[in-house]
Scaffold this motif. Structure first.
Motif: not given
Ligand code: ZN
Length: 470
Positions: A341, A253, A85, A87, A290
């Motif tokens: 993340d 998410h 995960h 971005h 998460h």
């Molecule tokens: Zn995220």
């Protein structure tokens, strides 16, 4: 259409990475090797072409002559780490003053207008930086969740494909989406959301154009509506149908914060897992980022469905979101993997650092005895591979892809350490000495082959400044 490559200066002419050569390499007698299974690899690993040909126990030699011997007596060897995960674009907004001490919702509301100014060139630089940083930490496969497609950014995933190919890593590029703007009660500003038909048509195009199937795949595409508070029910349900039709994976998410739980109760009249179920996502095709705020009954249902959970400890600590119930989820049947993340809530893209934080955070919840370094490294490798639906990577055994990370324990921080595998996490290994992907060296002596890092950093820094200035 393939996107333009505005930053070719820093990445020099990588060809398609995975070759068909049958050259045999013996990684000879490593100082230690974590295989992510029961195999003893103290004699080393033989690689032929892009695959692992033999795993040798202590005292055993390769059964066939080899072309190259790598003396691994000072190296700790792991399966290449897998990040599930991220971005990438957020490397442009790391440690940005206005959100340094904000929790998720205000953090997002402040960042959305900045992110909406993203350009293809900025995304290319951000993707290069995030992937380079991951690679240097020993990561060989990375998932990215890109959900920003404002005007001018329609080819965002195409831009990322170019970078992945140039760097020679493996990637699961998820076609993210936002379709519920402020006007309809969602969180993102209206000009950052897209219409459902546009999202689905582009998802289909990307799968056709880039999704590789089978062993050794370099690039894969998954469908990834962003979160319950930024997409409509329709796009969640339609994405699940499309994913099944096209046989690709689903990502989003979920259950990150209690604000999100409140939003789901108010907007849909459902808790997060009931919402997920209501849109057809309770399947082993799904992996969630998460996965913190679940009750016991929800954990049971998620496990029974074989849903994957990507634990993101640093982001969860930075935004004070909570602690993922990893062992309960795992006991119920869910797969657990790790993710750094996005860089606006971590702000490092370092998988070893993340594994170290996972070890410590999970010990707070479950105690020291149950959370061993081996368990956490298992999440970062084999567990993460399961989240991406792959069984050709994530462990060291016969026939798997030769994706390997090598660490040298020669820095001050390791001096006096005894167990080399434990030392990686407890003393805090930060960078790999070498990294191999599909039998090819991508990092040698701590340097990414063919990447001009100082030029990349200079351009990326300038771009980040410009983005924030507006
Ligand atoms: Zn995220």
């Amino acid at each position: 259409m393939s996107a333009t490559q505005p930053n070719d200066i820093s990445l020099q002419n990588f060809k398609k990475p995975f070759h068909s050569s049958s050259k045999r390499i013996w990684i000879k007698q490593p100082l230690a090797c974590f295989t992510a299974n029961e195999l003893d690899a103290r004699g080393g690993i033989v690689i032929e072409g892009e695959r692992i040909k033999e795993v040798l126990p202590l005292g055993q030699l390769p059964s066939l002559p080899v072309d190259e011997v790598v003396d691994a007596s000072e190296l700790v060897v792991l399966p290449g780490l897998i990040n599930t995960h991220h971005h990438f674009y957020q490397t442009l907004t790391r440690a940005w003053g206005p959100v340094v001490s904000e929790p998720l919702f205000p953090w997002l509301k402040t960042l959305y207008p900045v992110w909406a100014r993203l350009t293809p060139e900025a995304l290319s630089l951000a993707t290069q930086v995030a992937m380079a940083e991951l690679l240097l930490s020993g990561c060989t496969t990375a998932a990215d969740h890109h959900y920003l497609f404002p005007t001018g950014m329609e080819d965002a995933i195409d831009v990322q494909v170019d970078v992945v190919r140039q760097l020679g890593m493996r990637a699961m590029l998820t076609r993210g989406s936002m379709s519920l703007g402020e006007n309809e009660g969602g969180l993102p500003p209206q000009h950052t959301v897209q219409n459902g038909d546009v999202i689905l048509a582009d998802s289909q195009r990307l799968i056709k154009q880039y999704h590789e199937r089978g062993e050794g795949a370099q690039i894969q595409i998954a469908l990834a509506p962003c979160s319950p508070f930024s997409v409509t029910r329709e796009i969640m349900a339609d994405s699940a149908i499309l994913a099944q039709q096209e046989d690709v994976r689903l990502h989003t998410h979920l259950a990150e914060t209690l604000d999100e739980e409140d939003f789901c109760l108010k907007t849909f009249g459902l808790r997060t897992v009931d919402y997920l179920d209501s849109v057809g996502w309770m399947t082993d095709r799904t992996w969630l980022a998460h996965g913190i705020h679940f009750n016991a009954e929800e954990i049971k249902r998620l496990g029974a469905a074989g849903v994957g959970i990507c634990h993101c400890p640093v982001s969860n600590m930075r935004l004070a979101s909570g602690i993922c119930p990893t062992l309960d989820l795992s006991a119920a049947g869910a797969h657990i993997g790790l993710g750094v993340d996005g860089s606006a809530s971590n702000d490092a893209s370092n998988m070893m650092y993340e594994a170290r934080q996972a070890l410590y955070l999970q010990r707070l919840k479950y105690g020291a005895e149950k959370i061993t370094p081996e368990r956490v490294l298992g999440w970062a490798t084999k567990g993460s591979a399961a989240l991406l639906g792959r069984n050709d990577i994530g462990e060291i055994t016969l026939g798997k892809q030769a994706d390997l990370a090598f660490y040298k324990l020669d820095e001050l921080r390791f001096s006096g350490s005894h167990d080399p595998i434990a030392a990686l996490l407890l003393c805090g290994a930060e960078k790999a000495e070498h990294v191999m992907i599909g039998g090819q060296w991508r990092v040698k002596e701590g340097q990414i082959i063919g990447l001009d890092l100082p030029t990349l950093i200079e351009k990326h820094k300038a771009c980040a400044k410009q983005l924030v200035a507006g």
